[in-house]
Write an enzyme that holds these catalytic residues in place. Sequence first.
Site, mmCIF file in Angstrom:
data_model
loop_
_atom_site.group_PDB
_atom_site.id
_atom_site.type_symbol
_atom_site.label_atom_id
_atom_site.label_comp_id
_atom_site.label_asym_id
_atom_site.label_seq_id
_atom_site.Cartn_x
_atom_site.Cartn_y
_atom_site.Cartn_z
ATOM 1 N N THR A 81 66.856 37.513 -31.607
ATOM 2 C CA THR A 81 65.239 38.072 -31.729
ATOM 3 C C THR A 81 65.014 38.715 -30.552
ATOM 4 O OG1 THR A 81 64.848 36.246 -33.360
ATOM 5 C CG2 THR A 81 62.735 37.440 -32.003
ATOM 6 N N LYS A 93 60.696 48.563 -37.538
ATOM 7 C CA LYS A 93 59.094 48.319 -37.245
ATOM 8 C C LYS A 93 58.732 49.654 -36.739
ATOM 9 C CE LYS A 93 59.936 43.500 -36.052
ATOM 10 N NZ LYS A 93 59.801 42.381 -35.115
ATOM 11 N N TYR A 101 54.172 36.951 -41.692
ATOM 12 C CA TYR A 101 54.470 36.171 -40.522
ATOM 13 C C TYR A 101 53.720 34.724 -40.383
ATOM 14 C CZ TYR A 101 57.519 39.900 -38.614
ATOM 15 O OH TYR A 101 58.285 40.698 -38.417
ATOM 16 N N PHE A 146 52.475 34.803 -29.215
ATOM 17 C CA PHE A 146 52.710 36.123 -29.385
ATOM 18 C C PHE A 146 52.131 36.788 -30.638
ATOM 19 C CE2 PHE A 146 56.060 33.465 -31.146
ATOM 20 C CZ PHE A 146 56.378 33.991 -32.310
ATOM 21 N N ASN A 175 60.644 43.733 -30.887
ATOM 22 C CA ASN A 175 62.028 44.258 -31.378
ATOM 23 C C ASN A 175 62.105 45.320 -32.349
ATOM 24 O OD1 ASN A 175 61.694 42.697 -33.451
ATOM 25 N ND2 ASN A 175 62.700 40.938 -32.893
ATOM 26 N N HIS A 233 63.157 43.674 -38.203
ATOM 27 C CA HIS A 233 63.082 42.453 -38.881
ATOM 28 C C HIS A 233 64.192 42.311 -39.914
ATOM 29 C CE1 HIS A 233 61.501 38.801 -40.777
ATOM 30 N NE2 HIS A 233 61.628 39.371 -41.981
ATOM 31 N N ARG A 240 69.257 45.116 -31.946
ATOM 32 C CA ARG A 240 68.319 44.912 -31.045
ATOM 33 C C ARG A 240 68.545 45.139 -29.630
ATOM 34 N NH1 ARG A 240 66.567 39.669 -34.515
ATOM 35 N NH2 ARG A 240 65.087 40.315 -35.898
ATOM 36 N N ARG A 298 71.564 39.432 -40.091
ATOM 37 C CA ARG A 298 71.118 38.965 -39.168
ATOM 38 C C ARG A 298 72.139 39.268 -38.024
ATOM 39 N NH1 ARG A 298 66.932 35.402 -39.535
ATOM 40 N NH2 ARG A 298 67.960 34.224 -38.191
ATOM 41 N N GLU A 348 59.168 37.943 -49.030
ATOM 42 C CA GLU A 348 58.617 39.165 -48.162
ATOM 43 C C GLU A 348 58.386 40.416 -49.131
ATOM 44 O OE1 GLU A 348 60.946 37.397 -44.349
ATOM 45 O OE2 GLU A 348 61.764 39.138 -45.077
#
Length: 138
Positions: A94, A10, A52, A60, A118, A121, A105, A88, A132
């Site tokens: 998350t 990100k 999203y 949020f 975070n 993704h 993370r 993951r 995506e």
Amino acid sequence: MAERTIVIIKPDGVKRGESVVRQIKQRYLEAGMRIIQEIDLQLDRHQIREFYKEHEGRSFFEDLVSAMTIGPCLVLVIEGEEAVEKVRAINGATDPAKAAPGTIRYDFRDAESGGPRNIVHGSNSSIAASREFLILVE
Ligand code: CMP
């Protein structure tokens, strides 16, 4: 079975510089996966709202849209056996405060981490990864 998944480092992560980006990529490579494509992108608000969509209306959501469009991000297309689940697990929970030590993370959290902030993704299925990819790149 080999599958593909999408990671987004990100804007908050990219902003932290080459060394952090390299260390994050290394986590996936060390787990035996391949990074088959890397794309630098400045995402726009429209794209992120679509990306999203399932979170639209959550408290949020607007902060998430801002955090994802504040600067460039790095999209990684990752391939490997069970890549979705492996990525993951490597990313961790998350919320960085709840993520286990040793996950990305947790290890790369900073004062602003938490809530939508975070650092990475990861897709939650290979179907989600295809969707995506289309939103991000096409
Ligand atoms: P990500 O894996 O990119 O997918 C959705 C994002 O929404 C998530 O990371 C966080 O950035 C944010 N997010 C998801 N759930 C919450 C929550 N309960 N509170 C705050 N932010 C969240």
